[in-house]
Design an enzyme around this catalytic site. Structure first.
Site, PDB file in Angstrom:
ATOM      1  N   TYR A  55       0.844  -1.202   0.000  1.00 29.82           N
ATOM      2  CA  TYR A  55       0.000   0.000   0.000  1.00 29.82           C
ATOM      3  C   TYR A  55       0.879   1.252   0.000  1.00 29.82           C
ATOM      4  O   TYR A  55       0.654   2.179  -0.791  1.00 29.82           O
ATOM      5  CB  TYR A  55      -0.931  -0.038   1.220  1.00 29.82           C
ATOM      6  CG  TYR A  55      -1.872   1.140   1.316  1.00 29.82           C
ATOM      7  CD1 TYR A  55      -3.012   1.228   0.512  1.00 29.82           C
ATOM      8  CD2 TYR A  55      -1.629   2.183   2.215  1.00 29.82           C
ATOM      9  CE1 TYR A  55      -3.872   2.310   0.607  1.00 29.82           C
ATOM     10  CE2 TYR A  55      -2.489   3.261   2.321  1.00 29.82           C
ATOM     11  CZ  TYR A  55      -3.607   3.322   1.516  1.00 29.82           C
ATOM     12  OH  TYR A  55      -4.461   4.399   1.608  1.00 29.82           O
ATOM     13  N   LYS A  88       1.179   4.232  -2.927  1.00 33.95           N
ATOM     14  CA  LYS A  88       0.922   5.658  -2.702  1.00 33.95           C
ATOM     15  C   LYS A  88       2.157   6.506  -3.020  1.00 33.95           C
ATOM     16  O   LYS A  88       2.029   7.647  -3.480  1.00 33.95           O
ATOM     17  CB  LYS A  88       0.436   5.871  -1.266  1.00 33.95           C
ATOM     18  CG  LYS A  88      -0.945   5.258  -1.004  1.00 33.95           C
ATOM     19  CD  LYS A  88      -2.020   5.787  -1.957  1.00 33.95           C
ATOM     20  CE  LYS A  88      -3.409   5.336  -1.604  1.00 33.95           C
ATOM     21  NZ  LYS A  88      -4.452   5.877  -2.500  1.00 33.95           N
TER      22      LYS A  88
HETATM   23  P1  NAP Z   1     -13.306   3.374   1.365  1.00 35.59           P
HETATM   24  O1  NAP Z   1     -14.193   3.877   2.433  1.00 35.59           O
HETATM   25  O2  NAP Z   1     -12.844   1.952   1.400  1.00 35.59           O
HETATM   26  O3  NAP Z   1     -13.956   3.700  -0.063  1.00 35.59           O
HETATM   27  C1  NAP Z   1     -13.258   3.372  -1.210  1.00 35.59           C
HETATM   28  C2  NAP Z   1     -14.207   3.402  -2.382  1.00 35.59           C
HETATM   29  O4  NAP Z   1     -13.440   3.030  -3.557  1.00 35.59           O
HETATM   30  C3  NAP Z   1     -15.310   2.368  -2.221  1.00 35.59           C
HETATM   31  O5  NAP Z   1     -16.510   2.888  -2.717  1.00 35.59           O
HETATM   32  C4  NAP Z   1     -14.798   1.218  -3.076  1.00 35.59           C
HETATM   33  O6  NAP Z   1     -15.800   0.387  -3.572  1.00 35.59           O
HETATM   34  C5  NAP Z   1     -14.128   1.973  -4.203  1.00 35.59           C
HETATM   35  N1  NAP Z   1     -13.214   1.083  -4.912  1.00 35.59           N
HETATM   36  C6  NAP Z   1     -12.203   0.364  -4.384  1.00 35.59           C
HETATM   37  N2  NAP Z   1     -11.671  -0.427  -5.328  1.00 35.59           N
HETATM   38  C7  NAP Z   1     -12.371  -0.195  -6.462  1.00 35.59           C
HETATM   39  C8  NAP Z   1     -12.306  -0.723  -7.757  1.00 35.59           C
HETATM   40  N3  NAP Z   1     -11.439  -1.700  -8.084  1.00 35.59           N
HETATM   41  N4  NAP Z   1     -13.155  -0.271  -8.681  1.00 35.59           N
HETATM   42  C9  NAP Z   1     -14.063   0.692  -8.380  1.00 35.59           C
HETATM   43  N5  NAP Z   1     -14.187   1.218  -7.164  1.00 35.59           N
HETATM   44  C10 NAP Z   1     -13.351   0.777  -6.204  1.00 35.59           C
HETATM   45  O7  NAP Z   1     -11.958   4.221   1.292  1.00 35.59           O
HETATM   46  P2  NAP Z   1     -11.626   5.715   1.776  1.00 35.59           P
HETATM   47  O8  NAP Z   1     -11.108   5.624   3.157  1.00 35.59           O
HETATM   48  O9  NAP Z   1     -12.727   6.638   1.441  1.00 35.59           O
HETATM   49  O10 NAP Z   1     -10.369   5.981   0.842  1.00 35.59           O
HETATM   50  C11 NAP Z   1     -10.445   6.788  -0.302  1.00 35.59           C
HETATM   51  C12 NAP Z   1      -9.031   7.152  -0.726  1.00 35.59           C
HETATM   52  O11 NAP Z   1      -8.355   7.759   0.376  1.00 35.59           O
HETATM   53  C13 NAP Z   1      -8.164   5.949  -1.119  1.00 35.59           C
HETATM   54  O12 NAP Z   1      -7.326   6.312  -2.194  1.00 35.59           O
HETATM   55  C14 NAP Z   1      -7.322   5.696   0.112  1.00 35.59           C
HETATM   56  O13 NAP Z   1      -6.115   5.039  -0.185  1.00 35.59           O
HETATM   57  C15 NAP Z   1      -7.122   7.119   0.597  1.00 35.59           C
HETATM   58  N6  NAP Z   1      -6.779   7.223   1.999  1.00 35.59           N
HETATM   59  C16 NAP Z   1      -7.610   6.752   2.960  1.00 35.59           C
HETATM   60  C17 NAP Z   1      -7.247   6.857   4.295  1.00 35.59           C
HETATM   61  C18 NAP Z   1      -8.117   6.336   5.393  1.00 35.59           C
HETATM   62  O14 NAP Z   1      -7.609   6.169   6.521  1.00 35.59           O
HETATM   63  N7  NAP Z   1      -9.386   6.097   5.170  1.00 35.59           N
HETATM   64  C19 NAP Z   1      -6.033   7.472   4.647  1.00 35.59           C
HETATM   65  C20 NAP Z   1      -5.214   7.958   3.630  1.00 35.59           C
HETATM   66  C21 NAP Z   1      -5.599   7.841   2.301  1.00 35.59           C
HETATM   67  P3  NAP Z   1     -16.097  -1.039  -2.848  1.00 35.59           P
HETATM   68  O15 NAP Z   1     -16.439  -0.733  -1.436  1.00 35.59           O
HETATM   69  O16 NAP Z   1     -17.195  -1.569  -3.645  1.00 35.59           O
HETATM   70  O17 NAP Z   1     -14.813  -1.808  -2.971  1.00 35.59           O
END
Ligand code: NAP
Length: 246
Positions: A149, A153
């Protein structure tokens, strides 16, 4: 500060849940015509029920051909948020090629693929545009069990700078946001137990994880004309964790 996107067309990936979903909703509230792309139909149906004018696209970004068709079908896009990503955690000594390929495909390749389609359209129309890649603090610091991961990033940050360099002369700005742990479904992967969360919070000078709107507001700022001279930046939203040296 009033940010409006009237007359702009925006595409947000991973818009079913978390940061992507709230970004799509706020962009729509601020006047953009929004295309919300994600993988789980039920999430998109509930998003559509919440904000009927958002157009939803159900596609798995791991499916390269289906992704090309879906993004081409959106037509002209002025604002792109490459947000979708997956987090699968493994200790370094147990990292597998299968997980490496899965994460690289969704977290990195899909950004290249979608941005190429969208940016080619922006170049043809000659009106510029803005792209925000959702990266992570994981690109800036090492995190236990996050080898692949973190690597994806770091690749996103590198991509952001190169895209900004090559697309800048076409008036297309490209930036990333690099949040710390954010309270979403993904944030709970690895950080929901106090024995994991508490030491991480102690590494964050502001002493807490981020809320979703604290990330979404920065994304909208970077998409907007209010940041018209900002490009090639990887902006931590991490309460100074990556600056703390802890
Ligand atoms: P999340 O709650 O898991 O939501 C991610 C979304 O992306 C979900 O709707 C998921 O759909 C969709 N997705 C994942 N794989 C996919 C695919 N192959 N095709 C189409 N859609 C897909 O994640 P989040 O926390 O909002 O994270 C959003 C971004 O922020 C990501 O890039 C993550 O790396 C980054 N980020 C998050 C955090 C954190 O702590 N939350 C911290 C730093 C950065 P499904 O549920 O159907 O898979």
């Amino acid at each position: 500060m009033d940010i409006r996107f009237d007359g702009k067309r925006a595409l947000v990936t991973g818009a079913g849940k978390g940061i992507g979903r709230d970004t799509a909703i706020l962009l729509s509230k601020c006047g953009a015509e929004v295309f919300a792309l994600s993988r789980t139909k039920a999430d998109l149906d509930s998003l559509k029920a919440e904000v009927p004018k958002i157009k939803t696209i159900c596609v798995d970004l791991a499916d390269v051909e289906a992704t090309t068709v879906a993004v081409n079908n959106c037509g002209d896009i002025d604002l792109l948020v490459n947000n979708a990503a997956v987090a699968i955690l493994e200790p370094f000594l147990e990292v597998t090629k299968d997980i490496f390929d899965k994460l690289m495909n969704v977290n990195v390749w899909s950004i290249i693929q979608i941005s190429q389609i969208v940016a080619k359209g922006m170049v043809e129309r000659g009106l510029g545009g803005a792209i925000v890649n959702v990266s992570s603090q994981a690109s800036l610091v090492g995190l236990t069990n996050h080898t692949v991961y973190c690597a994806t990033k770091a690749a996103v940050d590198s991509l952001t700078k190169t895209m900004a360099l090559e697309l800048g002369p076409k008036n297309i700005r490209v930036n990333s946001v690099n949040p710390t742990v954010t309270n979403t479904a993904m944030g709970k992967v690895g950080w929901s137990k106090p024995e994991k969360a508490d030491p991480m919070k102690r590494r964050i000078p502001l002493g807490r994880f981020a809320e979703v709107d604290e990330v979404v507001h920065v994304i909208l700022f970077l998409l907007s004309g209010k940041s018209s001279m900002v490009s090639g930046t990887c902006l931590p939203i991490d309460g100074a964790m990556s600056s703390s040296g802890i």
